[in-house]
Design an enzyme around this catalytic site. Structure first.
Site, PDB file in Angstrom:
ATOM      1  N   GLU A  27       0.840  -1.204   0.000  1.00  0.00           N
ATOM      2  CA  GLU A  27       0.000   0.000   0.000  1.00  0.00           C
ATOM      3  C   GLU A  27       0.870   1.247   0.000  1.00  0.00           C
ATOM      4  O   GLU A  27       1.824   1.346   0.776  1.00  0.00           O
ATOM      5  CB  GLU A  27      -0.894  -0.035   1.243  1.00  0.00           C
ATOM      6  CG  GLU A  27      -2.276   0.478   0.998  1.00  0.00           C
ATOM      7  CD  GLU A  27      -3.078  -0.390   0.046  1.00  0.00           C
ATOM      8  OE1 GLU A  27      -3.117  -0.062  -1.163  1.00  0.00           O
ATOM      9  OE2 GLU A  27      -3.661  -1.385   0.493  1.00  0.00           O
ATOM     10  N   SER A 117     -13.233   1.855  -7.799  1.00  0.00           N
ATOM     11  CA  SER A 117     -14.356   1.919  -8.739  1.00  0.00           C
ATOM     12  C   SER A 117     -14.070   2.892  -9.881  1.00  0.00           C
ATOM     13  O   SER A 117     -14.519   2.659 -11.012  1.00  0.00           O
ATOM     14  CB  SER A 117     -15.645   2.307  -8.017  1.00  0.00           C
ATOM     15  OG  SER A 117     -15.507   3.582  -7.421  1.00  0.00           O
ATOM     16  N   ASP A 162      -4.162   0.466  -9.597  1.00  0.00           N
ATOM     17  CA  ASP A 162      -5.590   0.207  -9.809  1.00  0.00           C
ATOM     18  C   ASP A 162      -5.901   0.009 -11.296  1.00  0.00           C
ATOM     19  O   ASP A 162      -6.634  -0.899 -11.689  1.00  0.00           O
ATOM     20  CB  ASP A 162      -6.428   1.370  -9.265  1.00  0.00           C
ATOM     21  CG  ASP A 162      -6.196   1.601  -7.781  1.00  0.00           C
ATOM     22  OD1 ASP A 162      -5.546   0.756  -7.138  1.00  0.00           O
ATOM     23  OD2 ASP A 162      -6.661   2.634  -7.273  1.00  0.00           O
TER      24      ASP A 162
HETATM   25  C1  GLA Z   1      -5.134   4.461  -4.485  1.00  0.00           C
HETATM   26  C2  GLA Z   1      -4.297   4.767  -5.722  1.00  0.00           C
HETATM   27  C3  GLA Z   1      -3.269   3.676  -5.975  1.00  0.00           C
HETATM   28  C4  GLA Z   1      -2.449   3.380  -4.729  1.00  0.00           C
HETATM   29  C5  GLA Z   1      -3.341   3.200  -3.508  1.00  0.00           C
HETATM   30  C6  GLA Z   1      -2.562   3.096  -2.230  1.00  0.00           C
HETATM   31  O1  GLA Z   1      -5.906   3.321  -4.702  1.00  0.00           O
HETATM   32  O2  GLA Z   1      -5.127   4.907  -6.858  1.00  0.00           O
HETATM   33  O3  GLA Z   1      -2.447   4.047  -7.045  1.00  0.00           O
HETATM   34  O4  GLA Z   1      -1.493   4.377  -4.507  1.00  0.00           O
HETATM   35  O5  GLA Z   1      -4.274   4.259  -3.362  1.00  0.00           O
HETATM   36  O6  GLA Z   1      -1.773   1.957  -2.229  1.00  0.00           O
END
Ligand code: GLA
Length: 355
Positions: A27, A117, A162
């Site tokens: 994360e 989402s 994501d």
């Molecule tokens: C969001 C961002 C990702 C990542 C997470 C944390 O989801 O879109 O790119 O940085 O937070 O891990």
């Protein structure tokens, strides 16, 4: 439509979809050139696109509402339509020739739950546009375009996790991504393991502001250390000013935890995977400071269940969901955790997995 959201043409309409994700571990490492291990959810966002003869983009969605704009006049509003406007503005800026279209969206990815989402929406839309206008974009390029739309139009300086898992991920299979070179590798869960995902029922209203702040802190730390990104650091030097020392300690230790999790998954050692999840949560809470009382409580309740191997907040934090590791086929733990959390917090949780 197949599992990868590939397109079909039904009476002039192009349909496409993309999944949400839960991040198993890794994360706030993706904008530091580090490792992440997200999993595509069974929950998907689907779009149906019909080309129009004019320049109007008209969008409707049961979950999000109705909106629209004219191509070439995209303007950020702060609302969900920016994910759509950002993609068309960016494609046009890259010289792709688009026309107007009617778009209907069905989002089955819980919104505001930290389950990506908006990346699912952007990737589903880009897949539909790629098909409708024969755009020469590969799946990695689709992910990069969705990320650039976030940076350049929406104003969130997101990493690539994501969008990449929405574009390349296979449902239920953790995808190890090295964000330094975008190499990906599937690392399946052992047969005896299953993920539990529970939305805390809370969202942080200024999540993107806090997110951008964390990202700037990491960039500042890398500058002070004279490296291109925190990925290059494996041992933390003394002397960094607070809170940058804590931010860097999280990133460095989290990268090591991702690799440790991958090694443990490969030999089916669920206790070791669980220990990494627990340690990740503590680091996000104490060093990175992106947890919240609601997430801490939900994680604490999950960790106290005898069958749960480990639990942590998932996604950017400040609200949203937790992920926990449970034995396969266990149907009781998620409901028990959610009920105990609802009683103690007064919030309204929802069980996302098992679906
Ligand atoms: C969001 C961002 C990702 C990542 C997470 C944390 O989801 O879109 O790119 O940085 O937070 O891990």
């Amino acid at each position: 439509m197949d599992d990868h959201g590939h397109m079909a043409t039904v009476s002039g309409a192009v349909t496409a979809s993309a999944p949400g994700r839960v991040n198993l571990i890794g994360e706030h490492t993706d904008y530091n050139g580090g490792f992440v291990l997200p999993v595509a959810l069974p929950h998907r966002t689907s779009v149906e696109l019909v080309r129009r003869a004019d320049r109007v983009v008209s969008v409707r969605s049961e979950e999000l509402g109705v909106s629209g704009y004219t191509l070439g006049e995209e303007l950020p509003t702060g609302g969900w339509i920016d994910s759509i406007q950002g993609c068309t503005a960016l494609l046009r800026g890259d010289g792709h020739d688009l026309g107007g279209f009617d778009l209907s969206i069905r989002s089955r990815v819980p919104i505001g739950a930290g389950l990506a989402s908006s990346a699912a929406l952007a990737v589903a839309l880009l897949r539909a546009l790629r098909s409708a206008y024969s755009l020469p974009l590969g799946d990695v390029e689709v992910a990069l375009a969705a990320q650039r739309a976030d940076h350049e139009f929406v104003g969130v300086r997101s990493g690539i996790m994501d969008q990449l898992v929405a574009s390349l991920g296979q449902e239920g299979v953790p995808l190890l991504i090295d964000t330094a070179d975008l190499r990906v590798e599937a690392v399946p869960l052992p047969a005896g393991a299953e993920l539990v995902v529970i939305h805390s029922g809370t969202t942080h209203h200024n999540a993107s502001g806090s997110y951008n702040t964390r990202r700037s802190e990491c960039e500042e730390t890398a500058r002070l250390l004279g490296v291109g990104s925190l990925r290059e650091i494996t041992q933390l030097p003394a002397g960094l000013p607070a809170p940058l020392d804590r931010r860097a300690r999280h990133v460095v230790s989290e990268n090591a935890r991702v690799l440790e999790t991958v090694a443990a998954l490969r030999v089916g050692d669920l206790e070791r995977v669980g220990a990494q999840l627990d340690a990740s949560h503590a680091s996000l809470r104490d060093d990175y400071e992106v947890s919240s009382p609601a997430l801490d409580l939900l994680v604490e309740i999950a960790q106290a269940q005898p069958e749960i191997r480990g639990a942590r907040l998932t996604g950017a934090g400040f609200g949203g969901s937790i992920v926990a590791l449970a034995p396969a086929g266990d149907r009781g733990a998620a409901a028990r955790i959610a009920a105990a959390y609802a009683a103690r917090s007064g919030n309204v949780p929802s069980v996302v997995l098992p679906a």
